[in-house]
Design a protein around this motif. Sequence first.
Motif, PDB file in Angstrom:
ATOM      1  N   ILE A   7       0.846  -1.188   0.000  1.00 42.86           N
ATOM      2  CA  ILE A   7       0.000   0.000   0.000  1.00 42.86           C
ATOM      3  C   ILE A   7       0.885   1.242   0.000  1.00 42.86           C
ATOM      4  CG2 ILE A   7      -1.828  -1.205   1.261  1.00 42.86           C
ATOM      5  CD1 ILE A   7      -1.151   0.521   3.694  1.00 42.86           C
ATOM      6  N   LEU A  13      -3.955   7.866  -0.684  1.00 43.40           N
ATOM      7  CA  LEU A  13      -4.559   6.547  -0.532  1.00 43.40           C
ATOM      8  C   LEU A  13      -4.148   5.833   0.763  1.00 43.40           C
ATOM      9  CD1 LEU A  13      -4.329   5.018  -4.131  1.00 43.40           C
ATOM     10  CD2 LEU A  13      -6.105   6.473  -3.139  1.00 43.40           C
ATOM     11  N   HIS A  14      -3.139   6.349   1.443  1.00 41.06           N
ATOM     12  CA  HIS A  14      -2.609   5.634   2.614  1.00 41.06           C
ATOM     13  C   HIS A  14      -3.648   5.476   3.724  1.00 41.06           C
ATOM     14  CE1 HIS A  14       0.193   4.373   5.762  1.00 41.06           C
ATOM     15  NE2 HIS A  14      -0.388   5.279   6.526  1.00 41.06           N
ATOM     16  N   SER A  17      -6.592   3.252   2.880  1.00 38.48           N
ATOM     17  CA  SER A  17      -6.211   1.835   2.810  1.00 38.48           C
ATOM     18  C   SER A  17      -6.134   1.229   4.209  1.00 38.48           C
ATOM     19  CB  SER A  17      -4.865   1.678   2.093  1.00 38.48           C
ATOM     20  OG  SER A  17      -4.931   2.135   0.766  1.00 38.48           O
ATOM     21  N   ILE A  67      -2.784  -2.173  -3.219  1.00 38.84           N
ATOM     22  CA  ILE A  67      -3.836  -1.164  -3.354  1.00 38.84           C
ATOM     23  C   ILE A  67      -3.202   0.046  -4.020  1.00 38.84           C
ATOM     24  CG2 ILE A  67      -5.415   0.403  -2.159  1.00 38.84           C
ATOM     25  CD1 ILE A  67      -5.748  -1.698   0.010  1.00 38.84           C
ATOM     26  N   ALA A 180      -9.163   3.927  -6.296  1.00 40.33           N
ATOM     27  CA  ALA A 180      -8.272   2.905  -5.756  1.00 40.33           C
ATOM     28  C   ALA A 180      -8.810   1.521  -6.123  1.00 40.33           C
ATOM     29  CB  ALA A 180      -8.163   3.035  -4.247  1.00 40.33           C
ATOM     30  N   LEU A 182      -7.854  -2.895  -5.797  1.00 40.42           N
ATOM     31  CA  LEU A 182      -7.046  -3.986  -5.253  1.00 40.42           C
ATOM     32  C   LEU A 182      -6.562  -4.818  -6.429  1.00 40.42           C
ATOM     33  CD1 LEU A 182      -6.089  -5.592  -2.711  1.00 40.42           C
ATOM     34  CD2 LEU A 182      -8.184  -6.947  -2.946  1.00 40.42           C
TER      35      LEU A 182
END
Length: 284
Positions: A7, A13-14, A17, A67, A180, A182
Amino acid sequence: MNLKLAIQKSGRLHEDSIKLLNDCGIAVKSGNNQLRAVAENFPLEVYFLRDDDIPQYVEDGVAHIGIVGENVLFEKDKEAEIVEMLGFGKCRLSIAVKKTDAYSSPSFLEGKKIATSYPVLTQRFLDDNHIKAEIHEISGSVELAPGIGLADAVCDLVSSGSTLFMNGLQEVQSILKSQAVLVRNKSLNDEQQKILDQLVFRIRAVRKAKNNKYVLLNAPNSSLQQIIDLLPGMKSPTVLPLANGEWSSVHSVLPEDEFWEKIEALRKAGAQGILVVPIEKMII
């Protein structure tokens, strides 16, 4: 055996996630510039990386899954397979020009200089529209390029558009909608795939819950069928008799995007005492 997840170490996005993992009941601690963490209660090992590196790590199998934003995944063009759309980190990759420019179609870009951090996606857009333009790859502050004479246009990520506006630019063409996702390595073994399936099951339960509301209301029996027709629920609404024999209690689930419209229709049909409760997890 642990499934290895990559990630974003820091950035937009951190936090989302980490929150998604926590909502899935997976405890992962991040901080102090650590590069690796092991989940306390799920066979998962998390690597904290630069977002640009995640597709490569997944393709190479150093990380089994990752991610990452679609914009980065498509720009890097690595062999990583999308497993699930995650619904956060939404943005778009767009062409922007000076506010004073009259942009009517992609042909405006013919012979122009375009500054971008996404040369692959920008070139693909130009090729698709049979446009020949010069691309200047810039790692940051792309929106400054037209103002200092480096480029005639930019291709950059846009969320609200405020940064473009402050730099005298106008968004004129969206070339990619991103969120985002996966992703997985294409060569997972059976054990790794089994853990991934468990993770995806939890993610879907969390996302489904966030997109729905649990609704309880009192309905006059004279309007009960009309109210039931407005509330399909997961299968069908639950109807329970009240102490007052002329009324019933109705329980159901409403999608978030239909919520206010349905509530207004329920009120008009005679529903009273409407309670709305958030759903933590939703298993279908």
